[in-house]
Design an enzyme around this catalytic site. Structure first.
Site, PDB file in Angstrom:
ATOM      1  N   GLY A 133       0.553   4.258  -8.126  1.00 51.48           N
ATOM      2  CA  GLY A 133       1.566   4.841  -8.989  1.00 51.48           C
ATOM      3  C   GLY A 133       1.069   6.059  -9.740  1.00 51.48           C
ATOM      4  CG  LEU A 134      -0.534  10.615  -9.590  1.00 51.15           C
ATOM      5  CD1 LEU A 134      -1.193  10.472 -10.965  1.00 51.15           C
ATOM      6  CD2 LEU A 134      -1.463  11.343  -8.615  1.00 51.15           C
ATOM      7  CB  SER A 141       3.153  20.016  -7.880  1.00 54.27           C
ATOM      8  OG  SER A 141       3.754  19.909  -6.605  1.00 54.27           O
ATOM      9  CD1 TRP A 165       9.443  11.127  -5.561  1.00 55.53           C
ATOM     10  CD2 TRP A 165      10.704  10.092  -4.034  1.00 55.53           C
ATOM     11  NE1 TRP A 165      10.709  11.647  -5.658  1.00 55.53           N
ATOM     12  CE2 TRP A 165      11.511  11.028  -4.727  1.00 55.53           C
ATOM     13  CE3 TRP A 165      11.292   9.322  -3.022  1.00 55.53           C
ATOM     14  CZ2 TRP A 165      12.862  11.206  -4.451  1.00 55.53           C
ATOM     15  CZ3 TRP A 165      12.635   9.504  -2.743  1.00 55.53           C
ATOM     16  CH2 TRP A 165      13.407  10.434  -3.450  1.00 55.53           C
ATOM     17  CB  ILE A 166       5.618   4.128  -5.492  1.00 53.00           C
ATOM     18  CG1 ILE A 166       5.701   4.934  -6.797  1.00 53.00           C
ATOM     19  CG2 ILE A 166       4.290   3.393  -5.368  1.00 53.00           C
ATOM     20  CD1 ILE A 166       4.721   6.084  -6.894  1.00 53.00           C
ATOM     21  CG  ASN A 248      -9.188  15.622  -2.633  1.00 49.79           C
ATOM     22  OD1 ASN A 248      -8.318  16.366  -2.206  1.00 49.79           O
ATOM     23  ND2 ASN A 248      -9.938  15.919  -3.689  1.00 49.79           N
ATOM     24  NE  ARG A 251      -3.680  16.133  -1.769  1.00 53.32           N
ATOM     25  CZ  ARG A 251      -3.924  16.585  -2.992  1.00 53.32           C
ATOM     26  NH1 ARG A 251      -5.167  16.926  -3.334  1.00 53.32           N
ATOM     27  NH2 ARG A 251      -2.961  16.685  -3.879  1.00 53.32           N
ATOM     28  CD  GLU A 371      -0.950  11.055   0.310  1.00 47.37           C
ATOM     29  OE1 GLU A 371      -2.043  11.439   0.766  1.00 47.37           O
ATOM     30  OE2 GLU A 371      -0.436   9.955   0.577  1.00 47.37           O
ATOM     31  CG  PHE A 391      -2.472  25.488  -9.735  1.00 47.12           C
ATOM     32  CD1 PHE A 391      -1.699  24.665  -8.934  1.00 47.12           C
ATOM     33  CD2 PHE A 391      -3.740  25.827  -9.293  1.00 47.12           C
ATOM     34  CE1 PHE A 391      -2.182  24.181  -7.727  1.00 47.12           C
ATOM     35  CE2 PHE A 391      -4.223  25.358  -8.088  1.00 47.12           C
ATOM     36  CZ  PHE A 391      -3.443  24.527  -7.302  1.00 47.12           C
TER      37      PHE A 391
END
Length: 392
Positions: A133-134, A141, A165-166, A248, A251, A371, A391
């Site tokens: 859950g992030l 982003s 969106w988990i 990471n 990904r 991700e 950013f």
């Protein structure tokens, strides 16, 4: 005789015997267990959760981790497994990679010994399913802006917030949830919590009416006064370094995985072009068709060489986050381009569930942006090239 899309460069010769064996084992599992049924799963918007224990019995869950029942394979072996899983469906690869590279990796890397012993052996065996859950409804982003927060109440932590969106959420037994513990330090006071999903105040309604990743469980996580003991926090990390390092790991799997969807599209299209007759000759005999096939095979092989190079760097402990961004940006972008071009060769047949092309293309629309969107990875690469943070 026609060659398969990855044979032109004799890529198999770059793999060890163990790597080829693992790829073949996972491909056999996908051919037997996923491909015959996945079109129906996709049509119904569901996935057979029996796959979790079966993947555990094959050693696929957390396979690149060591100890606690995990297989302890190389990064390249994990990548090849992701490729073969996604040749079946992106949702199946997502199930495995969220389990191993997000939920399990977070506990393995940052958890206490008690947390590891409690969860990792069961998760590796497929006896417990995890989620991560992030992402939040307003913060994808920019995870530093998350609103989910945790406050101390005596010896306990109390969590409130919403995640969005988990993957695996509504079927999970445990959630790794990231929350802000110090509102005066945005992005700095973020901590991870190991949350059993039967904890009072935790709910995970399923997200429906998706047009992508339909053979995958996607959920919202709602935390309402979720009370956790002090030992629920991941003790070995604070700040965004924790969740970003987990991303990471995931990904990296996508760098390989997206190629699996592309390969399945191209293999399907080659077989179709060989048998489909247009104006009394096979579709594959036309110059325009061959030009498309040649370009797609070239990009698929280049993508595989990139993925394999990154895997070798990772196994040598020399892989940097910006290099993962290079791989994720290129391979997802090329995979979706391959899927779309394959659809043009199949014509109207390309949009039916009889062939996997449109399903892969729809799934890759999600893989392209989750991700880390392509734009985020472009900025990561741009910062590496210029030293300037663009950013904000």
């Amino acid at each position: 005789m026609p060659l398969s899309p990855l044979e032109l460069l004799k890529i198999d010769h770059l793999l060890t015997e163990d790597e080829r064996d693992i790829a073949a084992t996972v491909r056999s599992f996908v051919d037997r267990r996923v491909k015959p049924q996945v079109a129906d799963w996709y049509d119904r918007g569901e996935i057979d959760l029996g796959l979790v224990k079966e993947a555990g019995s094959l050693g696929l869950l957390g396979m690149h981790l060591t100890g606690y029942g995990c297989a302890g394979t190389t990064a390249v072996c994990y990548g090849l497994a992701c490729l073969e899983l996604e040749a079946g469906d992106s949702g199946v690869r997502s199930l495995v990679s969220v389990q191993g590279s997000l939920a399990m990796f977070a506990i393995w890397k940052f958890g206490s010994e008690e947390q590891k012993q409690t969860w990792l052996p069961r998760m590796a065996a497929g006896e417990a399913l995890g989620c991560f859950g992030l992402t939040e409804p307003d913060f994808g982003s920019n995870p530093a802006g998350m609103r989910t927060h945790a406050v101390r109440d005596g010896d306990d932590w109390v969590l409130n917030g919403t995640k969005m969106w988990i993957t695996n959420g509504s079927a999970a037994d445990v959630a790794v949830v990231w929350a802000q513990t110090d509102p005066d330090r945005p992005g700095k006071g973020i901590r991870g919590f190991v949350v059993p999903t039967d904890t009072p105040g935790f709910s995970a309604p399923k997200i429906t009416k998706k047009l992508s990743l339909r053979a995958s469980i996607t959920s919202e996580l709602i935390l309402t006064d979720v009370r956790l003991p002090a030992d629920a926090v991941l003790p070995e990390v604070e700040g965004l370094r924790g969740p970003l390092s987990c991303l990471n790991e995931a990904r990296f799997g996508i760098v390989f995985g997206a190629l699996g969807a592309a390969r399945d599209c191209l293999e399907t299209t080659l077989a179709y072009a060989a048998t489909r007759e247009v104006f009394d000759r096979s579709l594959g005999g036309y110059q325009l068709t061959q030009a498309k096939l040649a370009d797609m095979a070239l990009e698929l092989q280049k993508g595989f060489l990139l993925a394999l190079h990154l895997g070798r760097l990772k196994d040598d402990h020399r892989l940097d986050p910006q290099q993962i961004s290079l791989g994720k940006l290129n391979n997802t972008r090329e995979a979706i381009a391959i899927a779309r071009t394959c659809r043009t060769i199949l014509g109207a047949n390309g949009i039916t569930g009889e062939y996997p092309i449109m399903r892969h293309a729809n799934n890759l629309e999600s893989v392209l942006t989750y991700e880390g969107t392509s734009e985020v990875h472009q900025l990561v690469i741009g910062q590496a090239l210029t030293g300037e943070n663009a950013f904000s």
